[in-house]
Motif scaffolding. Structure first.
Motif, PDB file in Angstrom:
ATOM      1  N   CYS A 144       7.895   8.463  -0.166  1.00 44.69           N
ATOM      2  CA  CYS A 144       6.667   7.318  -0.159  1.00 44.69           C
ATOM      3  C   CYS A 144       5.701   8.029   0.189  1.00 44.69           C
ATOM      4  O   CYS A 144       5.709   9.020   1.104  1.00 44.69           O
ATOM      5  CB  CYS A 144       7.501   6.514   0.792  1.00 44.69           C
ATOM      6  SG  CYS A 144       8.792   5.375   0.420  1.00 44.69           S
ATOM      7  N   LYS A 147       1.056   6.873   1.276  1.00 48.88           N
ATOM      8  CA  LYS A 147       0.035   5.758   1.153  1.00 48.88           C
ATOM      9  C   LYS A 147      -0.755   5.953  -0.061  1.00 48.88           C
ATOM     10  O   LYS A 147      -1.140   6.793  -0.523  1.00 48.88           O
ATOM     11  CB  LYS A 147      -0.886   6.308   2.272  1.00 48.88           C
ATOM     12  CG  LYS A 147      -0.128   5.935   3.582  1.00 48.88           C
ATOM     13  CD  LYS A 147      -1.468   5.998   4.802  1.00 48.88           C
ATOM     14  CE  LYS A 147      -0.429   5.871   5.889  1.00 48.88           C
ATOM     15  NZ  LYS A 147      -1.569   6.076   7.387  1.00 48.88           N
ATOM     16  N   LYS A 148      -0.991   4.664  -0.799  1.00 46.33           N
ATOM     17  CA  LYS A 148      -1.663   4.593  -1.917  1.00 46.33           C
ATOM     18  C   LYS A 148      -2.812   5.017  -1.943  1.00 46.33           C
ATOM     19  O   LYS A 148      -3.426   5.842  -2.983  1.00 46.33           O
ATOM     20  CB  LYS A 148      -1.785   2.955  -2.218  1.00 46.33           C
ATOM     21  CG  LYS A 148      -2.306   2.885  -3.728  1.00 46.33           C
ATOM     22  CD  LYS A 148      -2.155   1.570  -3.923  1.00 46.33           C
ATOM     23  CE  LYS A 148      -2.765   1.045  -5.427  1.00 46.33           C
ATOM     24  NZ  LYS A 148      -2.533  -0.445  -5.841  1.00 46.33           N
ATOM     25  N   GLU A 149      -3.811   5.091  -0.803  1.00 47.05           N
ATOM     26  CA  GLU A 149      -5.061   5.539  -0.864  1.00 47.05           C
ATOM     27  C   GLU A 149      -5.467   6.979  -0.772  1.00 47.05           C
ATOM     28  O   GLU A 149      -6.287   7.478  -1.305  1.00 47.05           O
ATOM     29  CB  GLU A 149      -5.973   4.817   0.211  1.00 47.05           C
ATOM     30  CG  GLU A 149      -6.162   3.357   0.126  1.00 47.05           C
ATOM     31  CD  GLU A 149      -5.275   2.561   0.660  1.00 47.05           C
ATOM     32  OE1 GLU A 149      -4.403   2.994   1.646  1.00 47.05           O
ATOM     33  OE2 GLU A 149      -4.754   1.323  -0.056  1.00 47.05           O
ATOM     34  N   THR A 150      -4.328   7.693   0.019  1.00 46.61           N
ATOM     35  CA  THR A 150      -4.416   8.963   0.534  1.00 46.61           C
ATOM     36  C   THR A 150      -3.444   9.823  -0.436  1.00 46.61           C
ATOM     37  O   THR A 150      -3.607  11.146  -0.268  1.00 46.61           O
ATOM     38  CB  THR A 150      -4.352   9.251   1.859  1.00 46.61           C
ATOM     39  OG1 THR A 150      -3.211   8.904   2.205  1.00 46.61           O
ATOM     40  CG2 THR A 150      -5.618   8.474   2.469  1.00 46.61           C
ATOM     41  N   MET A 177       7.860   2.629   7.933  1.00 52.42           N
ATOM     42  CA  MET A 177       7.184   1.841   7.173  1.00 52.42           C
ATOM     43  C   MET A 177       8.000   0.812   6.579  1.00 52.42           C
ATOM     44  O   MET A 177       7.544  -0.480   6.614  1.00 52.42           O
ATOM     45  CB  MET A 177       6.667   2.429   5.843  1.00 52.42           C
ATOM     46  CG  MET A 177       5.489   3.359   6.140  1.00 52.42           C
ATOM     47  SD  MET A 177       4.100   3.034   7.082  1.00 52.42           S
ATOM     48  CE  MET A 177       3.296   1.764   5.986  1.00 52.42           C
ATOM     49  N   GLY A 201       0.881  -1.360  -0.149  1.00 52.94           N
ATOM     50  CA  GLY A 201      -0.041  -0.053  -0.008  1.00 52.94           C
ATOM     51  C   GLY A 201       0.781   1.417   0.123  1.00 52.94           C
ATOM     52  O   GLY A 201       0.235   2.500   0.347  1.00 52.94           O
ATOM     53  N   ILE A 202       2.340   1.042  -0.194  1.00 51.77           N
ATOM     54  CA  ILE A 202       2.939   2.317  -0.175  1.00 51.77           C
ATOM     55  C   ILE A 202       3.647   2.533  -1.615  1.00 51.77           C
ATOM     56  O   ILE A 202       4.178   1.573  -2.366  1.00 51.77           O
ATOM     57  CB  ILE A 202       4.338   2.160   0.644  1.00 51.77           C
ATOM     58  CG1 ILE A 202       3.733   2.130   2.084  1.00 51.77           C
ATOM     59  CG2 ILE A 202       4.936   3.407   0.722  1.00 51.77           C
ATOM     60  CD1 ILE A 202       2.796   3.073   2.799  1.00 51.77           C
ATOM     61  N   VAL A 205       4.643   9.333   3.911  1.00 50.33           N
ATOM     62  CA  VAL A 205       5.102   8.408   5.234  1.00 50.33           C
ATOM     63  C   VAL A 205       6.437   8.390   5.256  1.00 50.33           C
ATOM     64  O   VAL A 205       7.201   8.731   3.994  1.00 50.33           O
ATOM     65  CB  VAL A 205       4.418   7.030   5.252  1.00 50.33           C
ATOM     66  CG1 VAL A 205       2.892   7.349   5.153  1.00 50.33           C
ATOM     67  CG2 VAL A 205       5.044   6.305   3.879  1.00 50.33           C
TER      68      VAL A 205
END
Length: 145
Positions: free
Chosen positions: A111, A113-116, A125, A52-53, A120
């Motif tokens: 890096c 987060k994939k969704e937002t 992580m 998810g990153i 990060v």
């Protein structure tokens, strides 16, 4: 400093009407080099993305020195130019088979987060990546001293 090397044979489709590599292909080859460096350090972009990153490109810098042509081999040299725990800059030199520099450049990444797309810290992580990048930077700093 850890320098990863990978190569690609220049394909006909990568050349323009003048018979030289179209400038856009060097950025693709930088990605090949970056992926190889990460593999050489023992990690995988694909595994990062599956968790998810993502690591989007924030900046690309390219300087064209000497053209490559169809049938030549492009040798991509990649290293970590700088890393501060949050942002990483990869450095590149693409050489022809005679060892002459064709292109120099860099790409900057963080890096998210994939969704937002919220940034990060790599340290939080992926602590092992963080350690490997810091180690690569310490080796570089020692060599520069």
């Amino acid at each position: 400093m850890k320098v990863s090397k990978t190569s690609v044979e220049v394909r006909y489709a990568e050349t323009d009407q003048m018979g030289i590599v179209h400038h856009s292909n060097y950025i693709i080859w930088m990605e090949l080099g970056r992926t190889q460096l990460i593999k050489d350090l023992g990690f995988s972009y694909a595994q990062m993305e599956n968790s998810g990153i993502l690591a989007p490109v924030l900046d690309v810098r390219v300087s064209y020195q000497k053209p490559l042509t169809y049938g030549e081999e492009a040798i991509i040299h990649t290293w970590i130019e700088s890393y501060d725990g949050f942002k990483v800059v990869y450095g590149y030199e693409i050489h022809n088979q005679k060892g002459e520099v064709s292109v120099t450049g860099s790409t900057t990444h963080v890096c998210v987060k994939k969704e937002t797309f919220k940034p990060v810290r790599l340290k939080k992580m992926f602590p092992e990546w963080h350690k490997a990048y810091e180690k690569a930077m310490k080796k570089q700093e020692l060599q520069e001293s």
